[in-house]
Scaffold this active site. Structure first.
Site, PDB file in Angstrom:
ATOM      1  N   LYS A  10     -52.380 -44.113 -27.710  1.00 47.73           N
ATOM      2  CA  LYS A  10     -52.837 -44.406 -28.928  1.00 47.73           C
ATOM      3  C   LYS A  10     -53.701 -45.776 -29.144  1.00 47.73           C
ATOM      4  O   LYS A  10     -54.875 -45.864 -29.795  1.00 47.73           O
ATOM      5  CB  LYS A  10     -51.644 -44.419 -29.917  1.00 47.73           C
ATOM      6  CG  LYS A  10     -50.922 -43.153 -29.908  1.00 47.73           C
ATOM      7  CD  LYS A  10     -49.809 -43.274 -30.913  1.00 47.73           C
ATOM      8  CE  LYS A  10     -48.742 -44.223 -30.794  1.00 47.73           C
ATOM      9  NZ  LYS A  10     -47.766 -44.072 -29.441  1.00 47.73           N
ATOM     10  N   ARG A  51     -44.220 -42.866 -38.775  1.00 48.66           N
ATOM     11  CA  ARG A  51     -43.264 -42.382 -37.632  1.00 48.66           C
ATOM     12  C   ARG A  51     -42.270 -41.539 -38.161  1.00 48.66           C
ATOM     13  O   ARG A  51     -41.257 -40.999 -37.348  1.00 48.66           O
ATOM     14  CB  ARG A  51     -42.753 -43.539 -36.973  1.00 48.66           C
ATOM     15  CG  ARG A  51     -43.599 -43.843 -35.582  1.00 48.66           C
ATOM     16  CD  ARG A  51     -43.156 -45.453 -35.262  1.00 48.66           C
ATOM     17  NE  ARG A  51     -43.024 -45.514 -33.961  1.00 48.66           N
ATOM     18  CZ  ARG A  51     -43.885 -46.164 -33.159  1.00 48.66           C
ATOM     19  NH1 ARG A  51     -44.964 -46.694 -33.902  1.00 48.66           N
ATOM     20  NH2 ARG A  51     -43.907 -46.177 -31.944  1.00 48.66           N
ATOM     21  N   ARG A  62     -48.452 -51.360 -17.935  1.00 50.38           N
ATOM     22  CA  ARG A  62     -49.451 -51.891 -18.841  1.00 50.38           C
ATOM     23  C   ARG A  62     -49.227 -53.317 -18.983  1.00 50.38           C
ATOM     24  O   ARG A  62     -48.001 -53.797 -19.030  1.00 50.38           O
ATOM     25  CB  ARG A  62     -48.960 -51.241 -20.318  1.00 50.38           C
ATOM     26  CG  ARG A  62     -49.571 -51.860 -21.476  1.00 50.38           C
ATOM     27  CD  ARG A  62     -49.334 -50.982 -22.685  1.00 50.38           C
ATOM     28  NE  ARG A  62     -47.876 -50.789 -23.087  1.00 50.38           N
ATOM     29  CZ  ARG A  62     -47.440 -50.289 -24.075  1.00 50.38           C
ATOM     30  NH1 ARG A  62     -48.340 -49.487 -24.675  1.00 50.38           N
ATOM     31  NH2 ARG A  62     -46.245 -50.131 -24.348  1.00 50.38           N
ATOM     32  N   ARG A 118     -46.997 -59.182 -20.752  1.00 52.19           N
ATOM     33  CA  ARG A 118     -46.535 -57.677 -20.943  1.00 52.19           C
ATOM     34  C   ARG A 118     -45.432 -57.578 -21.774  1.00 52.19           C
ATOM     35  O   ARG A 118     -45.006 -58.756 -22.357  1.00 52.19           O
ATOM     36  CB  ARG A 118     -45.733 -57.492 -19.485  1.00 52.19           C
ATOM     37  CG  ARG A 118     -46.683 -57.217 -18.465  1.00 52.19           C
ATOM     38  CD  ARG A 118     -46.109 -56.777 -17.006  1.00 52.19           C
ATOM     39  NE  ARG A 118     -46.889 -57.078 -15.955  1.00 52.19           N
ATOM     40  CZ  ARG A 118     -47.744 -56.008 -15.449  1.00 52.19           C
ATOM     41  NH1 ARG A 118     -47.493 -54.782 -15.608  1.00 52.19           N
ATOM     42  NH2 ARG A 118     -48.635 -56.044 -14.440  1.00 52.19           N
ATOM     43  N   ARG A 146     -37.270 -45.173 -27.007  1.00 55.05           N
ATOM     44  CA  ARG A 146     -38.512 -44.968 -27.857  1.00 55.05           C
ATOM     45  C   ARG A 146     -38.857 -43.428 -27.949  1.00 55.05           C
ATOM     46  O   ARG A 146     -39.208 -42.795 -28.932  1.00 55.05           O
ATOM     47  CB  ARG A 146     -39.480 -45.819 -27.408  1.00 55.05           C
ATOM     48  CG  ARG A 146     -39.275 -47.226 -27.874  1.00 55.05           C
ATOM     49  CD  ARG A 146     -40.294 -48.331 -26.890  1.00 55.05           C
ATOM     50  NE  ARG A 146     -41.406 -48.319 -26.902  1.00 55.05           N
ATOM     51  CZ  ARG A 146     -42.312 -48.756 -26.215  1.00 55.05           C
ATOM     52  NH1 ARG A 146     -41.899 -49.502 -25.243  1.00 55.05           N
ATOM     53  NH2 ARG A 146     -43.732 -48.683 -26.060  1.00 55.05           N
TER      54      ARG A 146
HETATM   55  P1  AP5 Z   1     -51.243 -47.398 -24.697  1.00 59.28           P
HETATM   56  O1  AP5 Z   1     -52.383 -47.104 -25.461  1.00 59.28           O
HETATM   57  O2  AP5 Z   1     -50.977 -48.791 -24.715  1.00 59.28           O
HETATM   58  O3  AP5 Z   1     -50.384 -46.489 -25.281  1.00 59.28           O
HETATM   59  P2  AP5 Z   1     -49.671 -46.365 -26.783  1.00 59.28           P
HETATM   60  O4  AP5 Z   1     -49.748 -44.637 -27.535  1.00 59.28           O
HETATM   61  O5  AP5 Z   1     -50.499 -47.193 -27.560  1.00 59.28           O
HETATM   62  O6  AP5 Z   1     -48.244 -46.758 -26.461  1.00 59.28           O
HETATM   63  P3  AP5 Z   1     -47.283 -47.774 -27.201  1.00 59.28           P
HETATM   64  O7  AP5 Z   1     -46.280 -48.091 -26.399  1.00 59.28           O
HETATM   65  O8  AP5 Z   1     -48.090 -48.810 -27.833  1.00 59.28           O
HETATM   66  O9  AP5 Z   1     -46.675 -46.688 -28.241  1.00 59.28           O
HETATM   67  P4  AP5 Z   1     -45.180 -47.045 -29.169  1.00 59.28           P
HETATM   68  O10 AP5 Z   1     -45.635 -46.000 -30.137  1.00 59.28           O
HETATM   69  O11 AP5 Z   1     -44.001 -46.762 -28.218  1.00 59.28           O
HETATM   70  O12 AP5 Z   1     -45.451 -48.421 -29.567  1.00 59.28           O
HETATM   71  P5  AP5 Z   1     -45.805 -49.556 -30.637  1.00 59.28           P
HETATM   72  O13 AP5 Z   1     -46.216 -50.619 -30.521  1.00 59.28           O
HETATM   73  O14 AP5 Z   1     -46.346 -48.420 -31.777  1.00 59.28           O
HETATM   74  O15 AP5 Z   1     -51.395 -46.940 -23.157  1.00 59.28           O
HETATM   75  C1  AP5 Z   1     -50.387 -47.115 -22.505  1.00 59.28           C
HETATM   76  C2  AP5 Z   1     -50.944 -47.631 -21.106  1.00 59.28           C
HETATM   77  O16 AP5 Z   1     -51.478 -46.493 -20.465  1.00 59.28           O
HETATM   78  C3  AP5 Z   1     -52.026 -48.564 -21.092  1.00 59.28           C
HETATM   79  O17 AP5 Z   1     -51.850 -49.239 -20.027  1.00 59.28           O
HETATM   80  C4  AP5 Z   1     -53.133 -47.839 -20.805  1.00 59.28           C
HETATM   81  O18 AP5 Z   1     -54.281 -48.527 -20.137  1.00 59.28           O
HETATM   82  C5  AP5 Z   1     -52.785 -46.516 -20.047  1.00 59.28           C
HETATM   83  N1  AP5 Z   1     -53.585 -45.292 -20.540  1.00 59.28           N
HETATM   84  C6  AP5 Z   1     -53.833 -45.015 -21.774  1.00 59.28           C
HETATM   85  N2  AP5 Z   1     -54.373 -43.874 -21.797  1.00 59.28           N
HETATM   86  C7  AP5 Z   1     -54.512 -43.276 -20.508  1.00 59.28           C
HETATM   87  C8  AP5 Z   1     -54.867 -42.225 -19.643  1.00 59.28           C
HETATM   88  N3  AP5 Z   1     -55.533 -41.226 -20.641  1.00 59.28           N
HETATM   89  N4  AP5 Z   1     -54.833 -42.084 -18.481  1.00 59.28           N
HETATM   90  C9  AP5 Z   1     -54.149 -43.035 -17.756  1.00 59.28           C
HETATM   91  N5  AP5 Z   1     -53.740 -44.315 -18.249  1.00 59.28           N
HETATM   92  C10 AP5 Z   1     -53.916 -44.350 -19.643  1.00 59.28           C
HETATM   93  O19 AP5 Z   1     -44.241 -49.588 -31.519  1.00 59.28           O
HETATM   94  C11 AP5 Z   1     -43.446 -50.365 -30.768  1.00 59.28           C
HETATM   95  C12 AP5 Z   1     -42.216 -50.573 -31.530  1.00 59.28           C
HETATM   96  O20 AP5 Z   1     -42.443 -51.189 -32.764  1.00 59.28           O
HETATM   97  C13 AP5 Z   1     -41.386 -49.279 -31.949  1.00 59.28           C
HETATM   98  O21 AP5 Z   1     -40.681 -48.877 -30.628  1.00 59.28           O
HETATM   99  C14 AP5 Z   1     -40.608 -49.708 -33.066  1.00 59.28           C
HETATM  100  O22 AP5 Z   1     -39.468 -50.448 -33.028  1.00 59.28           O
HETATM  101  C15 AP5 Z   1     -41.580 -50.556 -33.836  1.00 59.28           C
HETATM  102  N6  AP5 Z   1     -42.405 -49.759 -34.751  1.00 59.28           N
HETATM  103  C16 AP5 Z   1     -44.008 -49.609 -34.523  1.00 59.28           C
HETATM  104  N7  AP5 Z   1     -44.551 -48.609 -35.886  1.00 59.28           N
HETATM  105  C17 AP5 Z   1     -43.373 -48.593 -36.486  1.00 59.28           C
HETATM  106  C18 AP5 Z   1     -43.225 -47.583 -37.474  1.00 59.28           C
HETATM  107  N8  AP5 Z   1     -44.278 -47.095 -38.089  1.00 59.28           N
HETATM  108  N9  AP5 Z   1     -41.997 -47.321 -37.891  1.00 59.28           N
HETATM  109  C19 AP5 Z   1     -40.918 -48.362 -37.526  1.00 59.28           C
HETATM  110  N10 AP5 Z   1     -40.842 -48.771 -36.479  1.00 59.28           N
HETATM  111  C20 AP5 Z   1     -42.169 -49.069 -35.844  1.00 59.28           C
HETATM  112 MG    MG Z   2     -49.957 -48.962 -28.796  1.00 53.72          MG
END
Ligand code: AP5
Ligand code: MG
Length: 214
Positions: A13, A88, A127, A160, A172
């Site tokens: 994402k 979410r 990552r 990281r 997660r």
């Molecule tokens: P990346 O693009 O970073 O993946 P992502 O989908 O953004 O993954 P996240 O870990 O950020 O998602 P998340 O939903 O758990 O975390 P968030 O910060 O939203 O890609 C991952 C890696 O893979 C990278 O290194 C990239 O280079 C590589 N990659 C990407 N595409 C690829 C491909 N096609 N092929 C190969 N490699 C690839 O949330 C974190 C925490 O915040 C949650 O756990 C929660 O506690 C809180 N939170 C956030 N939003 C909310 C909400 N709306 N409600 C409640 N709590 C929330």
């Molecule tokens: Mg993300």
């Protein structure tokens, strides 16, 4: 244009939102990034948010919806929004509808990045990001052109995430399956969901998103 990128942790994402921002003049609204800013502050709220994030659970609906509302309020109505990691839960999906209406916007697309969960653990544990500008990299899938130097800003400092360990990632994913995946039918009923294979390479996924948006 207002779109939601939906998918489990590591689906890509953030990677794709960053690329859409650069090429389509849209703005990425990542609640994860906003919460990481909040937790940096040495406040009671910052500490609470850090504890919840590090456990792999979800922060309260009220906190994240208020963040999105405030961000949209500070953006020109004509600038497209990419919702990354929001909504979410069903409650957040309901709030988003009200927030969009209040800001004179509507949803155009919900794009689901479909992925294989085992591959996600590899993606997430590999990552890292530039400590200066936030550009995203991966130990194997996306290295800087010059080793140890950020392609975008030239910084040599990287970091990281605290929640990128296998145990938290599994939690997660469980949150995604139990609370986030169930909101898809809301958008399917409106006919605005498109599925993209998030297991393809980053460039192929980007091309698929471009095809949806143009
Ligand atoms: P990346 O693009 O970073 O993946 P992502 O989908 O953004 O993954 P996240 O870990 O950020 O998602 P998340 O939903 O758990 O975390 P968030 O910060 O939203 O890609 C991952 C890696 O893979 C990278 O290194 C990239 O280079 C590589 N990659 C990407 N595409 C690829 C491909 N096609 N092929 C190969 N490699 C690839 O949330 C974190 C925490 O915040 C949650 O756990 C929660 O506690 C809180 N939170 C956030 N939003 C909310 C909400 N709306 N409600 C409640 N709590 C929330
Ligand atoms: Mg993300």
């Amino acid at each position: 244009m207002n779109i939601i990128l939906l998918g489990p942790p590591g689906a890509g994402k953030g990677t794709q939102a960053g690329s859409l921002e650069a090429r389509h003049g849209m703005v990425q609204l990542s609640t994860g990034d906003m919460l990481r800013e909040t937790r940096k502050a040495n406040t009671e709220l910052g500490r609470q948010v850090a504890d919840v994030m590090d456990s792999g659970q979800l922060v309260s609906d009220e906190i994240v919806s208020a963040m999105i509302d405030a961000k949209l309020g500070s953006m020109p109505q004509t600038t497209g929004a990419i919702f990354d990691g929001y909504p979410r839960t069903e409650a957040q999906a309901v709030s988003l509808d009200a927030i969009l209406t209040r800001h004179g916007r509507s949803l155009d697309h919900v794009i689901e990045l479909g992925v294989d969960e085992d591959a996600l653990v590899d993606r997430i544990t590999g990552r890292y990001t530039c400590a200066n500008c936030g550009a995203g990299y991966h130990d194997r899938h996306k290295q800087p052109e010059k080793e140890g130097v950020c392609d975008k800003c030239g910084s040599e400092q990287f970091k990281r995430r605290a929640d990128d360990n296998e145990e938290t990632v599994r939690q997660r994913m469980q949150e995604y399956r139990g609370k986030t995946a169930p909101i898809l039918p809301i958008y399917e009923a409106r006919g605005i969901v498109t599925r993209v294979n998030g297991m393809d390479s980053i460039d192929v996924v980007t091309a698929a998103l471009d095809a949806i948006l143009t």
